[in-house]
Design a protein around this motif. Structure first.
Motif, PDB file in Angstrom:
ATOM      1  N   LYS A 101      -0.181  16.614  34.459  1.00 57.93           N
ATOM      2  CA  LYS A 101      -0.349  17.979  33.948  1.00 57.93           C
ATOM      3  C   LYS A 101      -1.525  18.029  32.985  1.00 57.93           C
ATOM      4  CE  LYS A 101       4.376  19.622  34.358  1.00 57.93           C
ATOM      5  NZ  LYS A 101       5.281  18.487  34.136  1.00 57.93           N
ATOM      6  N   GLN A 102      -1.534  17.009  32.112  1.00 60.20           N
ATOM      7  CA  GLN A 102      -2.619  16.944  31.144  1.00 60.20           C
ATOM      8  C   GLN A 102      -3.455  15.712  31.470  1.00 60.20           C
ATOM      9  OE1 GLN A 102      -1.034  16.781  27.215  1.00 60.20           O
ATOM     10  NE2 GLN A 102      -3.071  16.809  26.310  1.00 60.20           N
ATOM     11  N   HIS A 103      -4.695  15.909  31.884  1.00 60.42           N
ATOM     12  CA  HIS A 103      -5.508  14.757  32.289  1.00 60.42           C
ATOM     13  C   HIS A 103      -5.828  13.863  31.106  1.00 60.42           C
ATOM     14  CE1 HIS A 103      -7.253  15.414  36.542  1.00 60.42           C
ATOM     15  NE2 HIS A 103      -5.963  15.690  36.478  1.00 60.42           N
ATOM     16  N   PRO A 104      -5.780  12.541  31.300  1.00 62.66           N
ATOM     17  CA  PRO A 104      -6.127  11.646  30.186  1.00 62.66           C
ATOM     18  C   PRO A 104      -7.598  11.758  29.809  1.00 62.66           C
ATOM     19  CG  PRO A 104      -5.551  10.415  32.204  1.00 62.66           C
ATOM     20  CD  PRO A 104      -5.405  11.846  32.533  1.00 62.66           C
ATOM     21  N   THR A 105      -7.892  11.406  28.566  1.00 60.99           N
ATOM     22  CA  THR A 105      -9.288  11.326  28.134  1.00 60.99           C
ATOM     23  C   THR A 105      -9.883  10.072  28.745  1.00 60.99           C
ATOM     24  OG1 THR A 105      -8.531  12.195  26.024  1.00 60.99           O
ATOM     25  CG2 THR A 105     -10.774  11.323  26.093  1.00 60.99           C
ATOM     26  N   VAL A 106     -11.048  10.199  29.344  1.00 65.16           N
ATOM     27  CA  VAL A 106     -11.704   9.030  29.950  1.00 65.16           C
ATOM     28  C   VAL A 106     -12.842   8.575  29.043  1.00 65.16           C
ATOM     29  CG1 VAL A 106     -13.008   8.184  31.933  1.00 65.16           C
ATOM     30  CG2 VAL A 106     -11.102   9.764  32.299  1.00 65.16           C
ATOM     31  N   TYR A 107     -12.807   7.300  28.701  1.00 60.10           N
ATOM     32  CA  TYR A 107     -13.873   6.733  27.870  1.00 60.10           C
ATOM     33  C   TYR A 107     -14.646   5.695  28.680  1.00 60.10           C
ATOM     34  CZ  TYR A 107     -11.268   8.585  23.827  1.00 60.10           C
ATOM     35  OH  TYR A 107     -10.629   9.388  22.921  1.00 60.10           O
ATOM     36  N   GLY A 108     -15.958   5.602  28.391  1.00 61.61           N
ATOM     37  CA  GLY A 108     -16.807   4.599  29.048  1.00 61.61           C
ATOM     38  C   GLY A 108     -16.859   3.292  28.264  1.00 61.61           C
ATOM     39  N   SER A 109     -15.877   3.094  27.409  1.00 62.84           N
ATOM     40  CA  SER A 109     -15.774   1.808  26.695  1.00 62.84           C
ATOM     41  C   SER A 109     -14.311   1.595  26.341  1.00 62.84           C
ATOM     42  CB  SER A 109     -16.614   1.814  25.416  1.00 62.84           C
ATOM     43  OG  SER A 109     -15.953   2.581  24.424  1.00 62.84           O
ATOM     44  N   TYR A 110     -13.943   0.348  26.056  1.00 56.90           N
ATOM     45  CA  TYR A 110     -12.563   0.056  25.670  1.00 56.90           C
ATOM     46  C   TYR A 110     -12.351   0.429  24.196  1.00 56.90           C
ATOM     47  CZ  TYR A 110     -12.620  -2.917  29.929  1.00 56.90           C
ATOM     48  OH  TYR A 110     -12.725  -3.401  31.215  1.00 56.90           O
ATOM     49  N   GLU A 111     -13.382   0.179  23.399  1.00 58.28           N
ATOM     50  CA  GLU A 111     -13.259   0.385  21.955  1.00 58.28           C
ATOM     51  C   GLU A 111     -12.876   1.823  21.599  1.00 58.28           C
ATOM     52  OE1 GLU A 111     -15.790  -1.448  19.282  1.00 58.28           O
ATOM     53  OE2 GLU A 111     -14.878  -0.244  17.672  1.00 58.28           O
ATOM     54  N   GLU A 112     -13.412   2.777  22.379  1.00 62.06           N
ATOM     55  CA  GLU A 112     -13.076   4.178  22.074  1.00 62.06           C
ATOM     56  C   GLU A 112     -11.578   4.461  22.268  1.00 62.06           C
ATOM     57  OE1 GLU A 112     -16.588   7.055  23.359  1.00 62.06           O
ATOM     58  OE2 GLU A 112     -16.581   5.229  24.589  1.00 62.06           O
ATOM     59  N   VAL A 113     -10.982   3.736  23.199  1.00 56.94           N
ATOM     60  CA  VAL A 113      -9.521   3.907  23.386  1.00 56.94           C
ATOM     61  C   VAL A 113      -8.786   3.338  22.173  1.00 56.94           C
ATOM     62  CG1 VAL A 113      -7.553   3.487  24.925  1.00 56.94           C
ATOM     63  CG2 VAL A 113      -9.863   3.662  25.881  1.00 56.94           C
ATOM     64  N   TYR A 114      -9.236   2.153  21.714  1.00 58.01           N
ATOM     65  CA  TYR A 114      -8.573   1.549  20.547  1.00 58.01           C
ATOM     66  C   TYR A 114      -8.681   2.470  19.329  1.00 58.01           C
ATOM     67  CZ  TYR A 114      -9.447  -2.648  23.442  1.00 58.01           C
ATOM     68  OH  TYR A 114      -9.528  -3.545  24.483  1.00 58.01           O
ATOM     69  N   ARG A 115      -9.773   3.251  19.269  1.00 57.39           N
ATOM     70  CA  ARG A 115      -9.994   4.120  18.099  1.00 57.39           C
ATOM     71  C   ARG A 115      -9.296   5.470  18.216  1.00 57.39           C
ATOM     72  NH1 ARG A 115     -13.701   2.524  14.613  1.00 57.39           N
ATOM     73  NH2 ARG A 115     -15.205   0.924  15.220  1.00 57.39           N
ATOM     74  N   ASP A 116      -8.817   5.810  19.418  1.00 54.66           N
ATOM     75  CA  ASP A 116      -8.236   7.141  19.650  1.00 54.66           C
ATOM     76  C   ASP A 116      -6.913   7.274  18.878  1.00 54.66           C
ATOM     77  OD1 ASP A 116      -6.933   9.406  20.643  1.00 54.66           O
ATOM     78  OD2 ASP A 116      -7.828   9.194  22.641  1.00 54.66           O
ATOM     79  N   PRO A 117      -6.829   8.207  17.908  1.00 56.96           N
ATOM     80  CA  PRO A 117      -5.600   8.339  17.110  1.00 56.96           C
ATOM     81  C   PRO A 117      -4.410   8.852  17.919  1.00 56.96           C
ATOM     82  CG  PRO A 117      -7.166  10.084  16.569  1.00 56.96           C
ATOM     83  CD  PRO A 117      -7.875   9.161  17.516  1.00 56.96           C
ATOM     84  N   ASN A 118      -4.677   9.394  19.119  1.00 56.40           N
ATOM     85  CA  ASN A 118      -3.568   9.906  19.944  1.00 56.40           C
ATOM     86  C   ASN A 118      -2.969   8.844  20.860  1.00 56.40           C
ATOM     87  OD1 ASN A 118      -3.717  12.603  18.976  1.00 56.40           O
ATOM     88  ND2 ASN A 118      -5.630  12.812  20.133  1.00 56.40           N
ATOM     89  N   VAL A 119      -3.505   7.637  20.774  1.00 53.71           N
ATOM     90  CA  VAL A 119      -2.981   6.542  21.595  1.00 53.71           C
ATOM     91  C   VAL A 119      -2.072   5.670  20.730  1.00 53.71           C
ATOM     92  CG1 VAL A 119      -3.629   4.393  22.787  1.00 53.71           C
ATOM     93  CG2 VAL A 119      -4.929   6.497  23.208  1.00 53.71           C
ATOM     94  N   ASP A 120      -0.838   5.440  21.229  1.00 55.02           N
ATOM     95  CA  ASP A 120       0.107   4.579  20.489  1.00 55.02           C
ATOM     96  C   ASP A 120      -0.002   3.130  20.926  1.00 55.02           C
ATOM     97  OD1 ASP A 120       1.422   6.885  19.364  1.00 55.02           O
ATOM     98  OD2 ASP A 120       2.437   7.132  21.304  1.00 55.02           O
ATOM     99  N   ILE A 121      -0.176   2.937  22.221  1.00 57.53           N
ATOM    100  CA  ILE A 121      -0.083   1.580  22.776  1.00 57.53           C
ATOM    101  C   ILE A 121      -1.168   1.362  23.826  1.00 57.53           C
ATOM    102  CG2 ILE A 121       1.715   2.337  24.435  1.00 57.53           C
ATOM    103  CD1 ILE A 121       2.814  -0.620  24.154  1.00 57.53           C
ATOM    104  N   ILE A 122      -1.703   0.162  23.810  1.00 57.61           N
ATOM    105  CA  ILE A 122      -2.744  -0.215  24.763  1.00 57.61           C
ATOM    106  C   ILE A 122      -2.110  -1.045  25.874  1.00 57.61           C
ATOM    107  CG2 ILE A 122      -4.847  -1.599  25.066  1.00 57.61           C
ATOM    108  CD1 ILE A 122      -5.275   0.912  23.319  1.00 57.61           C
ATOM    109  N   TYR A 123      -2.408  -0.674  27.121  1.00 56.36           N
ATOM    110  CA  TYR A 123      -2.022  -1.498  28.271  1.00 56.36           C
ATOM    111  C   TYR A 123      -3.279  -2.220  28.745  1.00 56.36           C
ATOM    112  CZ  TYR A 123      -0.993  -2.956  32.969  1.00 56.36           C
ATOM    113  OH  TYR A 123      -0.861  -3.729  34.095  1.00 56.36           O
ATOM    114  N   LEU A 124      -3.231  -3.549  28.792  1.00 51.24           N
ATOM    115  CA  LEU A 124      -4.410  -4.328  29.171  1.00 51.24           C
ATOM    116  C   LEU A 124      -4.308  -4.805  30.611  1.00 51.24           C
ATOM    117  CD1 LEU A 124      -4.947  -6.408  25.914  1.00 51.24           C
ATOM    118  CD2 LEU A 124      -6.370  -4.537  26.787  1.00 51.24           C
ATOM    119  N   GLY A 125      -5.117  -4.227  31.479  1.00 48.27           N
ATOM    120  CA  GLY A 125      -5.128  -4.581  32.904  1.00 48.27           C
ATOM    121  C   GLY A 125      -6.476  -5.178  33.296  1.00 48.27           C
ATOM    122  N   VAL A 126      -6.935  -6.131  32.492  1.00 44.40           N
ATOM    123  CA  VAL A 126      -8.220  -6.796  32.755  1.00 44.40           C
ATOM    124  C   VAL A 126      -7.944  -8.270  33.054  1.00 44.40           C
ATOM    125  CG1 VAL A 126      -9.574  -5.180  31.356  1.00 44.40           C
ATOM    126  CG2 VAL A 126      -8.556  -7.169  30.254  1.00 44.40           C
TER     127      VAL A 126
END
Ligand SMILES: NC(=O)C1=CN([C@@H]2O[C@H](COP(=O)(O)OP(=O)(O)OC[C@H]3O[C@@H](n4cnc5c(N)ncnc54)[C@H](OP(=O)(O)O)[C@@H]3O)[C@@H](O)[C@H]2O)C=CC1
Ligand SMILES: O=C1OC[C@@H](O)[C@H](O)[C@H]1O
Length: 356
Positions: free
Chosen positions: A62-87
């Motif tokens: 329903k609500q599309h995720p924010t897409v970042y062209g780097s991993y660091e921007e996800v780590y900095r996103d205050p709306n993200v609680d948990i990181i899933y690492l699929g690398v």
């Protein structure tokens, strides 16, 4: 779904195969969900790749995720609680440390790191920050595994466990893979052991002993590996327990295991576990003197089954925990210590093993 179910906002790192499976499962409508999962952000090497990932795998969000062209921007996103690492495994340590340094909880794919030393470094950092961290050894969270452990260890349906055989083999077309494939490049943690042998080892550990982590018995490890260009294409492990129990555990990238991938033998019967591969058990059959024809237990699994580990993580975080009882830090370190010993005996090395 109940109103009390906790909500987790996920940042997905890497847009390869496993991230697609995991993200699709989080988005699945389920009757017995124990948590609400929002995919809040995607971190990729490029915006284009991240956008394509959303279009291909999360078109109905329903609500599309924010897409970042780097991993660091996800780590900095205050709306993200948990990181899933699929690398690939080789990047797990650094990505975990970066996510933790930004105060994020982490669910990191298996193998958690390349070796036990790296895992200890990550857990030390998590302890200091007070965040939740877990290895995504998803198979341990299947209801099938919970039921099997109860029947074998508590109800002792086959008496005392004596031997366990488990095999995870799949044809990965090793010879035709490019040198940069995570399955071929030692610097990316290549080899059957960390990719699929870790599941055979997991089945051995959880069926030969009812305890995990620091409470578990310490088996002697004997191993041999077949190497191609320094990468293990086949590994055979013998776990020998002080009281005589044995685990015979194997992995191979050239052939496919039969569907009956695991056999647990006890003093008064045996269990055969069936499934496409050892990461995805579908049913098991218990054979005893009273039921020589066998009694089969089947389990429903909408989607792939990654939501079971995700729900467990959400419940743990909501309860203020920093580690899981099902896959605690000590168990991840123990598994990696055994994998280190297997590689020391078998000869598969990663360049990162030399780092301090
Ligand atoms: N639980 C399970 O059933 C499974 C677990 N896994 C685990 O997940 C991890 C990733 O495996 P998988 O999804 O198959 O891998 P893929 O190669 O399909 O995807 C890995 C992703 O990581 C990112 N990446 C960053 N650096 C590199 C690099 N140098 N080489 C390749 N990829 C890179 C890329 O995403 P981007 O470009 O978007 O940044 C890439 O798409 C492994 O640790 C593996 O063990 C894998 C399959 C199944
Ligand atoms: O975890 C895994 O399970 C399934 C396999 O296809 C994959 O290579 C491996 O990483």
């Amino acid at each position: 779904m109940s109103q009390e179910n906790p909500t987790l906002r996920w940042g997905i790192i890497g847009t390869g195969l496993i991230s697609s499976w995991f993200s699709r499962d989080l988005s699945l409508a389920r009757d017995n969900a124990q948590a609400i999962h929002h995919i809040q952000a995607i971190g990729s090497s490029s915006i284009e790749k991240g956008t394509k990932f959303v279009e291909s795998h999360l078109p109905d969000q329903k609500q599309h995720p924010t897409v970042y062209g780097s991993y660091e921007e996800v780590y900095r996103d205050p709306n993200v609680d948990i990181i899933y690492l699929g690398v690939p495994h080789a990047f797990h340590k650094q990505a975990c440390l970066e996510a933790i340094s930004h105060g994020k909880h982490v669910l990191c794919e298996k193998a958690f790191t390349l070796n036990a030393r790296e895992a200890r470094e990550v857990f030390d950092a998590a302890k200091q920050k007070g965040v939740f961290v877990m290895e995504a050894m998803w198979t341990r969270f299947f209801p099938l595994v919970k039921t099997l452990k109860k029947l074998v260890h508590k109800d002792k349906v086959i008496g005392d466990v004596v031997r366990v055989f488990c095999d995870f083999a799949m044809n990965q077309n090793f010879d035709s893979l490019g040198p940069d494939s995570r399955l071929k490049n030692p610097a990316l943690g290549a080899g059957s052991l960390l990719d699929i042998g870790i599941y055979s080892l997991t089945w051995g550990l959880l069926t030969l002993d009812s305890e995990i982590g620091d409470q578990a018995q310490k088996p002697k490890v004997l191993a041999t590996q077949t190497l191609k260009d320094g990468v293990d294409v086949g590994t055979s492990i013998l776990l020998a327990y002080p009281n005589g129990k044995q685990g015979i555990l194997t992995s191979n990238v050239a052939v496919k295991s039969p569907a009956q991938f695991c056999r647990i033998e006890g003093t008064s019967g045996h269990v055969v576990v069936q499934g496409f591969v050892a990461s995805v058990p579908a049913s098991f059959t218990i054979f005893t003197e009273q039921q020589p024809e066998g009694k089969q237990y089947e389990f429903e699994r909408p989607g792939r089954g990654f939501y079971w580990e995700a729900d467990s993580v959400a419940l743990d975080i909501a309860a203020g925990k920093t580690e899981s009882d099902i896959m605690p830090w000590a168990e991840t370190v123990r598994v990696l210590e055994i994998l280190d010993e297997i590689r020391a005996q078998g000869g598969a090395k990663f360049p990162q093993d030399q780092e301090n």
